[in-house]
Design an enzyme around this catalytic site. Sequence first.
Site, mmCIF file in Angstrom:
data_model
loop_
_atom_site.group_PDB
_atom_site.id
_atom_site.type_symbol
_atom_site.label_atom_id
_atom_site.label_comp_id
_atom_site.label_asym_id
_atom_site.label_seq_id
_atom_site.Cartn_x
_atom_site.Cartn_y
_atom_site.Cartn_z
ATOM 1 N N GLU A 63 0.783 -1.222 0.000
ATOM 2 C CA GLU A 63 0.000 0.000 0.000
ATOM 3 C C GLU A 63 0.823 1.285 0.000
ATOM 4 O O GLU A 63 0.361 2.307 -0.498
ATOM 5 C CB GLU A 63 -0.928 -0.001 1.230
ATOM 6 C CG GLU A 63 -2.006 -1.060 1.205
ATOM 7 C CD GLU A 63 -2.992 -0.829 0.075
ATOM 8 O OE1 GLU A 63 -3.555 0.270 -0.031
ATOM 9 O OE2 GLU A 63 -3.178 -1.765 -0.732
ATOM 10 N N SER A 70 -37.700 -19.486 58.717
ATOM 11 C CA SER A 70 -36.841 -20.003 59.788
ATOM 12 C C SER A 70 -35.365 -20.038 59.418
ATOM 13 O O SER A 70 -34.522 -20.227 60.298
ATOM 14 C CB SER A 70 -37.297 -21.413 60.182
ATOM 15 O OG SER A 70 -38.577 -21.367 60.749
#
Length: 842
Positions: A127, A526
Site C-alpha cells: 500500500e 426459619s
Amino acid sequence: MAEDDFRAEGRMATPSHDPAAPAPKPEKQEKPRKGRKRARGWGILRLMTVGATVMVLSGGVAGLGMYASLQADLPDHRWLADYHPQQMSRIYAADSRLMAELAVERRVFVPIEAIPARLQRAFISAEDQRFREHHGIDPMGIVRSLVTYARERGSGRRMQGASTITQQVAKNMLVGSDRTLLRKAREALLAIRLENTLSKDRILEIYLNEIYLGAQAYGVAAAAQAYFNKGLDDLTIAEMAFLASLPKAPNNYNPARFADAARARRNWVLERMAEDGAITQEEMRAAQAEPLVTRPTRRPDMVAVGQHFTEEVRRELVTRFGAEQTGGGGLVVRTSLDPDLQAATETALHTGLMNYDRRRGGWRGPAARIAAGPQDWQPGLEATPRPGGMLASWQLAVVRQVSNTEARVSWLERSPARTLIPREGVMDLSDLAWARPQLPGRPNETPRLGNAPRRMGDVVSVGDVVMVEPNAQRQGRVSLRQVPEVEGAVVALDPATGRILAMAGGWSFDRSQYNRATQALRQPGSSFKPFVYLAALEEGIPPNQRFLDTPVEVQTGAGVWRPSNYSGGATGSAVSMRAALERSLNLVTVRIAQQVGMERVADVANRFGVIENMQPYLAMSLGAGETTVARMAAAYAGFVNGGRRVNPTLVDSVQDQRGRVVWRGDTRGCQGCSAGPEQVPSLEDNRRRITDPIAAYQMVNMLQGVVQRGTGGRAGAGLNRPVAGKTGTSNDYKDNWFVGFTPDIVVAVWVGFDDPRSLGNGEAGGSNAAPIFRDVMAAALQGSPAVPFRAPPGVSLVRIQHDNGQSIIEAFRPGTENSAQPVDSFSPGAAERVEQNLGGIY
C-alpha cells in the site's frame, strides 16, 4: 525651409529638378512596418505578462483563500491519539471457556506491538512503500502514478491511486470517501497534520485495525480469523501477503469467487515484499508456490448454561463501566462460574421444581392442537412455536395414535446438516400417574387435583401438541413433560472468597430473564433464625441454655400476635437452645430474641448483610423480613469462614483492550507476590470481622445438628461428610428455603411462586429446598475428600448429653461450660404475655 526642418516636422521636402543629377532611389517602406510590428509584439508580451501576473496573484489569493477555508473546515484529528475502535467484549468462565460476547460491532483490536513485523511490512509493501520516509503525502508516489497512467492510458484500467497509508487513515476516520478534488485536498492536509501529531506506529496501528478486508472483517485480526481461522502469530508469509492484497478491492480478490485473481494479487504483494527486503527471494518463491486455501472461522463453542449468571455479569459491567464500554470496549471479563457445577445446579433445580409440579400442579393440558394426518402433521408441527421455558432436551411432539395404555407421538428432529428428520416414540400410561387434571378452584390458590388417569385418553387426544423427553434408557419411549409454574433459585459460593461458583435465577432464562437469586426479595422464614441465636452466643449464652417452649402473646398496634410452632402446638417444657434450633421451634426463638433484644438481632442481620436497617420487631426473629438468595448464601458464609464479612462476587478480573487489569474482584492483599520465587506469597484476609470466631464456630456446630437430627435431614442424605444448614418456611408456606454449607462451599436454595401464594399445606423447606441443596452439594463435592469443620483456637469442646439423650460434642466459649441457667417454671399451657408495639406488622 531646410530639409532638416521638414524632417523635423515629419514631412519629406521636394528637391529641385536637376537633369544631370542621378535619379534618387526610392525609399524603402519596410522598416517602419517592422518597427510597428515589434512595438505591437512588445505590447502583447507586456499585456500577457501583466495578465499572467494577475492570474498568478489571483490564483495565489484564491489558493490562500481555499487553504484558509479548508483549514477552518478540517475536522479535529487530535482525538485519534487516544482512539480505540469499537470491539466486542468477551465473558469467560473460571475454566476459560467462552460464556458470551457483547458486541456493538464485531471487531478485534490488536496493539501494534502484537502485530507481527512481517505482516506490517506486507501492508506497507502493498500500500505505501515509502511509509516510513514520507510526511503524509508521497510526491514520488504521485509521479509514479501519473507515469503509469500515461503509459496505460486507453487500456480501460482505472488510474492507480497514490494515497499513502496516512491519507487512507484520514479518509476512513475523518473526511469520508466521496470522490472529489476537495475531499482529496482535505485528505492531504489532514495526512500532513496526522504525521505531525501521531507516530508512524500509531498511524499504522489505526490503519491495520480499521481497514475493511472483506468477509465482514474489519482489521487484520478479524480477517485472519475470517479467512484462515488463525491468530496473527500463526499466519504464514503467503497468508500475510494475501491479507495485504485485500484493501484495494476485497470483493474482487475473494478466493471463493475469484481464485486466480486472488492468487495473482497475493503473488504481486510477495514480489513487493521481496523488493523491499521484507522477505528473501527463496521465501518469496516458496510462498508463491503455496496454494491459497481459506479455512473460514467457526464460532467458538460457548458455555450452554448460566444465562442468568451471564446477564448478571453484564448488568454489573454496565453499572461499573457504562453501556458503551461494556458493549464496545473490548473488555476481557473472567468470572468465577464453574460450568460443570452450573450445569448440575440447573439440573437439580429443574428436578426439584418438576417433582413439586407433579405432586401439586397436576396436568395442565397440551401446548396446542393441530391436524395429525400423514400429510398434515409435519407442516403443522413445524409452524407451532416452542413454549417459553421448554428445555433444550425436550421435543415438541404431536399425538398421532391413542390406545388405553399407550400414545404414539411424532416430532421433527434437526440434524447436524440443519434438516428436519421425523421421529416417533411411545408414551406409557404407567408413567403418567402424576398427570391428574386440575379441578376448578379460586385464583392464586393451590389447585385441587382430580384422580390419577385410568386410560391414556384421560390425558391426551390425537392432534394434541405436547412436550416430551426421549428416554435414554428405553429406546423408542418418551416421557410427557410440562413447564412448571413454580419457580426457584440457587446460589453456590466459596465462603473463603465470596466467589459465586454457580447461580440459577429461575427455571429458564428463556422464559424469564428475572433473576430470582439477586433481584427477588422474599421472606427467609426459619432460615433467618441462626442470626437470632448468634446474637445470644455473642452474649455468652451457651448452646445448652434452656428456654421454655410455651405459648407467647405479643401485643401489637394491630392486636395480639400469637406465634406458634410449625406443628401448631407447644411442648410446655424447657428446651436447650441447640434442640430448639434443630427442631426450628418458633416460640423458643421469640423468647431468645426477647432476652437478647431485637436491636442486637437487627445489628447481627446488618453486619452479616442479610437485612440492612432491619426494624427491631419481634416478628422479624421468625424471618418476617425480606432478603435475597445471594445475600443468604453470603451471610451463612460468615459462619463457616470464622466470622468474616463476605461480599458475593461474579467477576474475578476485567482487562482492557491492551490486557491491562482495570478491575479485580479479590481485594485481599498479598505479601511476597512481587518477590522472587524464593519467597512464598501469603494472602492477607482484610475482610471486615463481623463476629468472633468462637461464636461463628458454635453456630456451625449447632447447624450441623439441624442436618444430623433436625429438620434438614434430607439435605445431608448420602453425602457422607460434615454438612450444616437450616431449613426455612415462611407464613402460609409461601417460601421454602434451605441454606447450608460444608467447609468449602455454601449453597442457598429458594422455592416459591413469583406472585407470592401458598405452595400448599405441609410444603416446607425440608421437603422442597433441601433435596435440591443435596443434589447441588453432591455435584460440588464429587471427587473431593471429606474435610471437617475447623475449630478456632480457644474454643472448648465438651461431651454433653443432648435433649434426646444422645451424647454429642458441644462447643463452648471458655468459662461457659457450666453456666447454663435453669428457667422459671410455668404452668403447662400457660401463656406469657409480652408487651411490645410491633408497628402493626401483624
